[in-house]
Design a protein around this motif. Structure first.
Motif, PDB file in Angstrom:
ATOM      1  N   PRO A   3       0.943  -0.972  -0.131  1.00 21.25           N
ATOM      2  CA  PRO A   3       0.257  -0.356  -0.138  1.00 21.25           C
ATOM      3  C   PRO A   3       0.780   1.402   0.184  1.00 21.25           C
ATOM      4  O   PRO A   3       0.247   2.298  -0.438  1.00 21.25           O
ATOM      5  CB  PRO A   3      -1.171   0.049   1.301  1.00 21.25           C
ATOM      6  CG  PRO A   3      -0.881  -1.242   1.957  1.00 21.25           C
ATOM      7  CD  PRO A   3       0.494  -2.198   1.177  1.00 21.25           C
ATOM      8  N   VAL A   4       2.276   1.251   0.607  1.00 17.81           N
ATOM      9  CA  VAL A   4       2.921   2.474   0.615  1.00 17.81           C
ATOM     10  C   VAL A   4       3.595   2.664  -0.978  1.00 17.81           C
ATOM     11  O   VAL A   4       3.436   3.719  -1.187  1.00 17.81           O
ATOM     12  CB  VAL A   4       3.623   2.399   1.903  1.00 17.81           C
ATOM     13  CG1 VAL A   4       5.005   3.384   1.309  1.00 17.81           C
ATOM     14  CG2 VAL A   4       3.800   1.803   2.636  1.00 17.81           C
ATOM     15  N   TYR A   5       3.949   1.906  -1.573  1.00 21.90           N
ATOM     16  CA  TYR A   5       4.596   2.198  -3.085  1.00 21.90           C
ATOM     17  C   TYR A   5       2.792   2.118  -3.767  1.00 21.90           C
ATOM     18  O   TYR A   5       2.730   3.275  -4.973  1.00 21.90           O
ATOM     19  CB  TYR A   5       4.833   0.583  -3.511  1.00 21.90           C
ATOM     20  CG  TYR A   5       6.293   0.572  -2.442  1.00 21.90           C
ATOM     21  CD1 TYR A   5       6.986   1.384  -2.765  1.00 21.90           C
ATOM     22  CD2 TYR A   5       6.599  -0.183  -1.739  1.00 21.90           C
ATOM     23  CE1 TYR A   5       7.983   1.576  -2.278  1.00 21.90           C
ATOM     24  CE2 TYR A   5       7.780  -0.653  -1.495  1.00 21.90           C
ATOM     25  CZ  TYR A   5       8.580   0.086  -1.582  1.00 21.90           C
ATOM     26  OH  TYR A   5      10.250  -0.093  -0.745  1.00 21.90           O
ATOM     27  N   PHE A   6       1.996   2.087  -3.472  1.00 26.72           N
ATOM     28  CA  PHE A   6       1.193   2.161  -4.619  1.00 26.72           C
ATOM     29  C   PHE A   6       0.112   3.916  -4.649  1.00 26.72           C
ATOM     30  O   PHE A   6      -0.180   3.993  -5.217  1.00 26.72           O
ATOM     31  CB  PHE A   6      -0.411   1.396  -3.859  1.00 26.72           C
ATOM     32  CG  PHE A   6      -1.133   1.787  -4.411  1.00 26.72           C
ATOM     33  CD1 PHE A   6      -1.977   1.332  -6.089  1.00 26.72           C
ATOM     34  CD2 PHE A   6      -2.691   2.406  -3.945  1.00 26.72           C
ATOM     35  CE1 PHE A   6      -2.871   1.543  -7.387  1.00 26.72           C
ATOM     36  CE2 PHE A   6      -3.992   3.003  -5.144  1.00 26.72           C
ATOM     37  CZ  PHE A   6      -3.972   2.138  -6.357  1.00 26.72           C
ATOM     38  N   SER A   7       0.620   4.093  -2.848  1.00 20.26           N
ATOM     39  CA  SER A   7      -0.020   5.417  -2.833  1.00 20.26           C
ATOM     40  C   SER A   7       1.074   6.543  -3.392  1.00 20.26           C
ATOM     41  O   SER A   7       0.659   7.317  -3.333  1.00 20.26           O
ATOM     42  CB  SER A   7       0.077   5.711  -1.308  1.00 20.26           C
ATOM     43  OG  SER A   7       1.003   5.855  -0.123  1.00 20.26           O
ATOM     44  N   PHE A   8       2.708   5.988  -3.482  1.00 21.88           N
ATOM     45  CA  PHE A   8       3.797   7.923  -3.758  1.00 21.88           C
ATOM     46  C   PHE A   8       3.029   7.015  -5.357  1.00 21.88           C
ATOM     47  O   PHE A   8       3.323   7.910  -5.734  1.00 21.88           O
ATOM     48  CB  PHE A   8       5.067   7.105  -3.402  1.00 21.88           C
ATOM     49  CG  PHE A   8       4.478   7.027  -2.111  1.00 21.88           C
ATOM     50  CD1 PHE A   8       4.402   8.248  -1.073  1.00 21.88           C
ATOM     51  CD2 PHE A   8       5.312   6.442  -1.612  1.00 21.88           C
ATOM     52  CE1 PHE A   8       4.246   9.191  -0.133  1.00 21.88           C
ATOM     53  CE2 PHE A   8       5.474   6.746   0.289  1.00 21.88           C
ATOM     54  CZ  PHE A   8       5.430   7.563   1.031  1.00 21.88           C
ATOM     55  N   SER A   9       3.177   5.926  -5.542  1.00 23.00           N
ATOM     56  CA  SER A   9       3.117   5.398  -7.238  1.00 23.00           C
ATOM     57  C   SER A   9       1.825   6.643  -7.709  1.00 23.00           C
ATOM     58  O   SER A   9       1.098   7.183  -8.900  1.00 23.00           O
ATOM     59  CB  SER A   9       3.160   4.300  -7.683  1.00 23.00           C
ATOM     60  OG  SER A   9       1.629   3.353  -7.063  1.00 23.00           O
ATOM     61  N   SER A  10       0.217   6.742  -6.978  1.00 25.05           N
ATOM     62  CA  SER A  10      -0.684   7.152  -7.392  1.00 25.05           C
ATOM     63  C   SER A  10      -0.473   8.092  -7.250  1.00 25.05           C
ATOM     64  O   SER A  10      -1.031   9.206  -8.218  1.00 25.05           O
ATOM     65  CB  SER A  10      -2.052   6.687  -6.988  1.00 25.05           C
ATOM     66  OG  SER A  10      -1.967   6.470  -5.358  1.00 25.05           O
ATOM     67  N   ALA A  11      -0.192   8.776  -6.359  1.00 29.28           N
ATOM     68  CA  ALA A  11       0.602  10.623  -6.205  1.00 29.28           C
ATOM     69  C   ALA A  11       0.931  10.916  -7.364  1.00 29.28           C
ATOM     70  O   ALA A  11       0.953  12.335  -7.818  1.00 29.28           O
ATOM     71  CB  ALA A  11       0.865  10.834  -4.731  1.00 29.28           C
ATOM     72  N   PHE A  12       2.688  10.500  -7.793  1.00 27.53           N
ATOM     73  CA  PHE A  12       3.022  10.176  -9.194  1.00 27.53           C
ATOM     74  C   PHE A  12       1.875  10.646 -10.325  1.00 27.53           C
ATOM     75  O   PHE A  12       2.126  11.510 -11.087  1.00 27.53           O
ATOM     76  CB  PHE A  12       4.074   9.667  -9.148  1.00 27.53           C
ATOM     77  CG  PHE A  12       4.817  10.107 -10.423  1.00 27.53           C
ATOM     78  CD1 PHE A  12       6.293  10.647 -10.442  1.00 27.53           C
ATOM     79  CD2 PHE A  12       4.653   9.162 -11.382  1.00 27.53           C
ATOM     80  CE1 PHE A  12       6.600  11.733 -11.480  1.00 27.53           C
ATOM     81  CE2 PHE A  12       5.680  10.099 -12.319  1.00 27.53           C
ATOM     82  CZ  PHE A  12       6.730  11.410 -12.579  1.00 27.53           C
ATOM     83  N   ILE A  13       0.706   9.473 -10.666  1.00 22.44           N
ATOM     84  CA  ILE A  13      -0.004   8.754 -11.533  1.00 22.44           C
ATOM     85  C   ILE A  13      -0.803  10.379 -11.096  1.00 22.44           C
ATOM     86  O   ILE A  13      -0.944  11.231 -12.788  1.00 22.44           O
ATOM     87  CB  ILE A  13      -0.084   7.832 -11.835  1.00 22.44           C
ATOM     88  CG1 ILE A  13       0.682   7.189 -12.013  1.00 22.44           C
ATOM     89  CG2 ILE A  13      -1.526   8.230 -13.000  1.00 22.44           C
ATOM     90  CD1 ILE A  13       1.577   7.218 -13.208  1.00 22.44           C
ATOM     91  N   LEU A  14      -1.098  11.094 -10.546  1.00 24.51           N
ATOM     92  CA  LEU A  14      -2.654  11.929  -9.790  1.00 24.51           C
ATOM     93  C   LEU A  14      -1.624  13.285 -10.509  1.00 24.51           C
ATOM     94  O   LEU A  14      -2.259  14.415 -11.402  1.00 24.51           O
ATOM     95  CB  LEU A  14      -2.990  12.089  -8.821  1.00 24.51           C
ATOM     96  CG  LEU A  14      -4.147  11.193  -8.504  1.00 24.51           C
ATOM     97  CD1 LEU A  14      -4.328  11.362  -6.798  1.00 24.51           C
ATOM     98  CD2 LEU A  14      -5.539  11.189  -9.657  1.00 24.51           C
ATOM     99  N   GLY A  15      -0.164  13.488 -10.062  1.00 23.29           N
ATOM    100  CA  GLY A  15       0.453  15.154 -10.370  1.00 23.29           C
ATOM    101  C   GLY A  15       0.273  14.705 -12.221  1.00 23.29           C
ATOM    102  O   GLY A  15       0.594  15.693 -12.502  1.00 23.29           O
ATOM    103  N   LEU A  16       0.760  13.985 -12.830  1.00 17.35           N
ATOM    104  CA  LEU A  16       0.940  13.677 -13.885  1.00 17.35           C
ATOM    105  C   LEU A  16      -0.155  13.799 -14.773  1.00 17.35           C
ATOM    106  O   LEU A  16      -0.371  14.894 -15.097  1.00 17.35           O
ATOM    107  CB  LEU A  16       1.778  12.390 -14.741  1.00 17.35           C
ATOM    108  CG  LEU A  16       2.639  12.141 -15.602  1.00 17.35           C
ATOM    109  CD1 LEU A  16       3.356  13.187 -16.325  1.00 17.35           C
ATOM    110  CD2 LEU A  16       2.479  10.875 -15.658  1.00 17.35           C
ATOM    111  N   MET A  17      -1.157  13.466 -14.304  1.00 15.38           N
ATOM    112  CA  MET A  17      -2.329  13.498 -14.919  1.00 15.38           C
ATOM    113  C   MET A  17      -2.616  14.612 -14.700  1.00 15.38           C
ATOM    114  O   MET A  17      -3.622  15.718 -15.853  1.00 15.38           O
ATOM    115  CB  MET A  17      -3.959  12.100 -14.941  1.00 15.38           C
ATOM    116  CG  MET A  17      -3.269  11.088 -15.038  1.00 15.38           C
ATOM    117  SD  MET A  17      -4.420  10.227 -14.381  1.00 15.38           S
ATOM    118  CE  MET A  17      -6.501  10.368 -15.370  1.00 15.38           C
ATOM    119  N   GLY A  18      -2.359  16.047 -13.367  1.00 12.16           N
ATOM    120  CA  GLY A  18      -3.568  16.859 -13.352  1.00 12.16           C
ATOM    121  C   GLY A  18      -2.284  18.042 -13.891  1.00 12.16           C
ATOM    122  O   GLY A  18      -2.768  18.575 -14.847  1.00 12.16           O
ATOM    123  N   LEU A  19      -0.899  17.502 -14.219  1.00 12.92           N
ATOM    124  CA  LEU A  19      -0.216  18.597 -15.774  1.00 12.92           C
ATOM    125  C   LEU A  19      -0.588  18.338 -16.757  1.00 12.92           C
ATOM    126  O   LEU A  19      -0.241  18.982 -17.552  1.00 12.92           O
ATOM    127  CB  LEU A  19       1.056  18.157 -15.600  1.00 12.92           C
ATOM    128  CG  LEU A  19       2.165  18.784 -16.049  1.00 12.92           C
ATOM    129  CD1 LEU A  19       2.319  20.307 -15.244  1.00 12.92           C
ATOM    130  CD2 LEU A  19       3.521  17.800 -16.174  1.00 12.92           C
TER     131      LEU A  19
END
Length: 98
Positions: A3-19
């Motif tokens: 879950p820790v790696y999933f949360s950080f990878s999803s935070a990166f993907i959300l930032g990329l999608m927001g960009l």
């Protein structure tokens, strides 16, 4: 995947999608970039902690210094664009215009 790696990878993907999808203001693009850099910083810090190696412990600090330099350069560009164009809308900024 933990879950820790999933949360950080999803935070990166959300930032990329927001960009990629929210491209109306320069400030929102800079905030998305900062979110991506912070998620990378935390992921690399956790990675170096799991390795228990002192040779990889400097890598998060190097990334954090590059992130601070990127933030200061982005804010300087934001101030310069706002002074010259009157707003931070990305549609008003034309790179071909002098």
């Amino acid at each position: 995947m933990s879950p820790v790696y999933f949360s950080f990878s999803s935070a990166f993907i959300l930032g990329l999608m927001g960009l990629a999808f929210n491209r109306s203001h320069l400030l929102s693009a800079l905030l998305c970039l900062e979110g991506m850099m912070l998620s990378l910083f935390i992921a690399i810090a956790l990675w170096s902690m799991t390795l228990n190696s002192t040779s990889c412990s400097i890598t998060p600090m190097i990334l954090l210094t590059f992130s601070a330099c990127e933030a200061s350069a982005g804010l300087a560009l934001l101030v310069a664009a706002t002074r010259t164009h009157g707003s931070d809308h990305l549609q008003n900024l034309n790179l071909l215009q002098c």
